[in-house]
Enzyme design. Sequence first.
Site, PDB file in Angstrom:
ATOM      1  N   LYS A  25     -25.689 -24.157  44.646  1.00 55.34           N
ATOM      2  CA  LYS A  25     -26.923 -24.443  43.884  1.00 55.34           C
ATOM      3  C   LYS A  25     -27.095 -23.392  42.793  1.00 55.34           C
ATOM      4  O   LYS A  25     -27.418 -22.241  43.059  1.00 55.34           O
ATOM      5  CB  LYS A  25     -28.160 -24.435  44.770  1.00 55.34           C
ATOM      6  CG  LYS A  25     -29.355 -25.037  44.006  1.00 55.34           C
ATOM      7  CD  LYS A  25     -30.692 -24.684  44.579  1.00 55.34           C
ATOM      8  CE  LYS A  25     -31.212 -23.359  44.126  1.00 55.34           C
ATOM      9  NZ  LYS A  25     -31.456 -23.246  42.661  1.00 55.34           N
ATOM     10  N   THR A  71     -34.311  -9.513  46.049  1.00 55.43           N
ATOM     11  CA  THR A  71     -34.378  -8.966  47.411  1.00 55.43           C
ATOM     12  C   THR A  71     -35.373  -9.755  48.250  1.00 55.43           C
ATOM     13  O   THR A  71     -35.137 -10.028  49.425  1.00 55.43           O
ATOM     14  CB  THR A  71     -34.745  -7.473  47.338  1.00 55.43           C
ATOM     15  OG1 THR A  71     -33.672  -6.803  46.654  1.00 55.43           O
ATOM     16  CG2 THR A  71     -34.897  -6.854  48.718  1.00 55.43           C
ATOM     17  N   CYS A 128     -27.765  -7.044  37.838  1.00 52.42           N
ATOM     18  CA  CYS A 128     -28.214  -6.420  39.093  1.00 52.42           C
ATOM     19  C   CYS A 128     -27.816  -4.954  39.137  1.00 52.42           C
ATOM     20  O   CYS A 128     -28.503  -4.140  39.737  1.00 52.42           O
ATOM     21  CB  CYS A 128     -27.660  -7.177  40.291  1.00 52.42           C
ATOM     22  SG  CYS A 128     -25.899  -7.466  40.211  1.00 52.42           S
TER      23      CYS A 128
HETATM   24  P1  NAI Z   1     -34.690 -15.641  42.786  1.00 47.39           P
HETATM   25  O1  NAI Z   1     -34.129 -14.792  43.862  1.00 47.39           O
HETATM   26  O2  NAI Z   1     -35.986 -16.328  43.047  1.00 47.39           O
HETATM   27  O3  NAI Z   1     -33.636 -16.783  42.390  1.00 47.39           O
HETATM   28  C1  NAI Z   1     -32.243 -16.691  42.557  1.00 47.39           C
HETATM   29  C2  NAI Z   1     -31.719 -17.988  43.151  1.00 47.39           C
HETATM   30  O4  NAI Z   1     -32.334 -18.207  44.413  1.00 47.39           O
HETATM   31  C3  NAI Z   1     -32.035 -19.236  42.319  1.00 47.39           C
HETATM   32  O5  NAI Z   1     -30.954 -20.142  42.430  1.00 47.39           O
HETATM   33  C4  NAI Z   1     -33.252 -19.800  43.018  1.00 47.39           C
HETATM   34  O6  NAI Z   1     -33.396 -21.187  42.845  1.00 47.39           O
HETATM   35  C5  NAI Z   1     -32.934 -19.486  44.454  1.00 47.39           C
HETATM   36  N1  NAI Z   1     -34.111 -19.436  45.342  1.00 47.39           N
HETATM   37  C6  NAI Z   1     -35.362 -19.008  45.048  1.00 47.39           C
HETATM   38  N2  NAI Z   1     -36.167 -19.153  46.115  1.00 47.39           N
HETATM   39  C7  NAI Z   1     -35.412 -19.662  47.112  1.00 47.39           C
HETATM   40  C8  NAI Z   1     -35.659 -20.044  48.464  1.00 47.39           C
HETATM   41  N3  NAI Z   1     -36.864 -19.928  49.016  1.00 47.39           N
HETATM   42  N4  NAI Z   1     -34.643 -20.544  49.198  1.00 47.39           N
HETATM   43  C9  NAI Z   1     -33.419 -20.660  48.673  1.00 47.39           C
HETATM   44  N5  NAI Z   1     -33.115 -20.347  47.394  1.00 47.39           N
HETATM   45  C10 NAI Z   1     -34.098 -19.842  46.630  1.00 47.39           C
HETATM   46  O7  NAI Z   1     -34.788 -14.749  41.481  1.00 47.39           O
HETATM   47  P2  NAI Z   1     -35.639 -15.055  40.150  1.00 47.39           P
HETATM   48  O8  NAI Z   1     -36.964 -15.593  40.514  1.00 47.39           O
HETATM   49  O9  NAI Z   1     -34.801 -15.823  39.226  1.00 47.39           O
HETATM   50  O10 NAI Z   1     -35.810 -13.585  39.575  1.00 47.39           O
HETATM   51  C11 NAI Z   1     -36.770 -12.682  40.117  1.00 47.39           C
HETATM   52  C12 NAI Z   1     -36.215 -11.282  40.124  1.00 47.39           C
HETATM   53  O11 NAI Z   1     -35.137 -11.207  41.044  1.00 47.39           O
HETATM   54  C13 NAI Z   1     -35.632 -10.814  38.813  1.00 47.39           C
HETATM   55  O12 NAI Z   1     -36.589 -10.333  37.944  1.00 47.39           O
HETATM   56  C14 NAI Z   1     -34.695  -9.743  39.293  1.00 47.39           C
HETATM   57  O13 NAI Z   1     -35.398  -8.551  39.541  1.00 47.39           O
HETATM   58  C15 NAI Z   1     -34.173 -10.278  40.601  1.00 47.39           C
HETATM   59  N6  NAI Z   1     -32.863 -10.951  40.449  1.00 47.39           N
HETATM   60  C16 NAI Z   1     -31.737 -10.285  40.811  1.00 47.39           C
HETATM   61  C17 NAI Z   1     -30.505 -10.851  40.596  1.00 47.39           C
HETATM   62  C18 NAI Z   1     -29.249 -10.168  40.971  1.00 47.39           C
HETATM   63  O14 NAI Z   1     -28.218 -10.425  40.382  1.00 47.39           O
HETATM   64  N7  NAI Z   1     -29.258  -9.313  41.961  1.00 47.39           N
HETATM   65  C19 NAI Z   1     -30.361 -12.143  39.943  1.00 47.39           C
HETATM   66  C20 NAI Z   1     -31.609 -12.798  39.652  1.00 47.39           C
HETATM   67  C21 NAI Z   1     -32.784 -12.190  39.888  1.00 47.39           C
END
Ligand code: NAI
Length: 487
Positions: free
Chosen positions: A173, A229, A284
């Site tokens: 996804k 996280t 990240c």
């Molecule tokens: P997110 O963690 O909400 O989204 C990342 C992925 O997880 C997306 O595909 C989303 O659809 C999915 N997701 C979200 N909620 C879910 C759930 N309950 N169950 C299963 N899948 C779920 O991150 P978001 O909202 O895009 O960004 C928020 C913050 O997270 C950013 O500002 C950043 O600080 C951090 N982040 C860190 C990343 C990394 O590479 N470590 C990448 C993206 C975001």
Amino acid sequence: MTYRMYIDGEFVESNNRQTRDVDNPAKGEVLAQVPEATTADVERAIAAARREFDEGKWPNMPAAKRGRILLQIAQAIRTHAKELARLETLNMGKPLSESEGDIADAADCFEYYGGLANKITGEVNPISGRALDFTLKEPVGVCGQIIPWNFPLMMAAWKIAPALAAGCTLILKPAEQTPLTALRFAEILDGISDLPKGVVNIVTGDGPTAGATLVKSHDVDKIAFTGSTEVGKWILKTSAETNLKKVTLELGGKSPNVFFADSDFEMAIAGALFGIFYNQGEVCSAGSRILVEKSIHKKLVDAMAERARQIRLGDGMEAGTKMGPLVNAEHRARVEGFIRIGKESGAKLVCGGNRPGGELARGYFIAPTIFDHVDFNSRLAQEEVFGPVVAVIPFENESEAIKLANHSQYGLAAGVWTKDFTKAMHLVKKIRAGIVWVNHYHPAPMEGPWGGYKQSGIGRELGKYGIENYLQAKQVYINLNSKPVQW
Ligand code: NAI
Ligand code: MG
């Protein structure tokens, strides 16, 4: 443009025909529509992957043949590299040259795991008595793979390639914001006739519905996640509450980039800027905490600010663009929230902090932003911004540098800049992070492990470690006695 998702070898709409608009963040305009998967759609994809794992050819195919199919995938990505890179930049915003690098990395990743597929071996265990004991490495099963928007196709490759090499089947996804290259990749995969239908499924939809369906399913054996996280913790907890899925997590960071007075100054300036402003800071492992020895503190900050002001912001499709827009308006608002927090904390805003005007006003741009004299305990020094905002913190000596570097809930990456070899190696050993770069920042070679200490994650991707996530060990004990057991 309207895209379809890829379920059981078919390109389909969502079962209720619902779609989601996907933006071009440089222009603030709608670029395409993609299906918004329902729970039923995701369950159909899970059923296909389950069937292919339990009854299909893929897990039992000779590993060498699976490997050759991965090499075909690598080649197909290279054949379509230009098109995929353009699509990545249109959808995600990063400069085209960076998208080209990401697509090349995606191909390399399939090539690496294609080569590794038939080199996975178990071992013979040295037990005593008339018996033989050995360990088989078997694929873990059906994998749900949930990825973020900052390196869309590269993240897909990091997830899909090792899973396929191990003999797993999967449902990927992509993030809501950036599904286009994954969906185009599905069309490319569909052209590879040796890859059985239903082994790779790609569903587009949101986290709470489509993502959560994968996490809650009893037919999914493993979740691989990259993202926040907060969501990572929810996935771990929910997996425990359902069928105790195997979970690997690549989460956030607040990585220290540590500069000593004896570093090469030109390399230091470039490394500090690249560490935080590459990919708009949406990385990240971004070097978002600059720790700098007091004697060069002012000089480094002045030089960084002067160059940061010259960084060319623009549409990633235009030649010469160094930094693109943030991924969407919501994320920009989040980053601006941190800029406000930084100002209110009393840290000194040295440059940036604003939206550029003119023709960039349409897109989700933020100027490269440097805060100096940031309190190491403040939110700006402790929380992930995930944008072009860096916190500078001066230090007195080596031991203070180590203490500050480790003063974080995270432990993904770190940079150390010095010409003193023994000092560098001392920091390498002392810093609690999954990746430490010395006199460099950001390289993530396929051949080594990638992942975090502390709250930056669980497990490692890439390299030989990356395939272990998709394997489980089975012990086999063979009795070589012909007498009945005595008890
Ligand atoms: P997110 O963690 O909400 O989204 C990342 C992925 O997880 C997306 O595909 C989303 O659809 C999915 N997701 C979200 N909620 C879910 C759930 N309950 N169950 C299963 N899948 C779920 O991150 P978001 O909202 O895009 O960004 C928020 C913050 O997270 C950013 O500002 C950043 O600080 C951090 N982040 C860190 C990343 C990394 O590479 N470590 C990448 C993206 C975001
Ligand atoms: Mg989220």
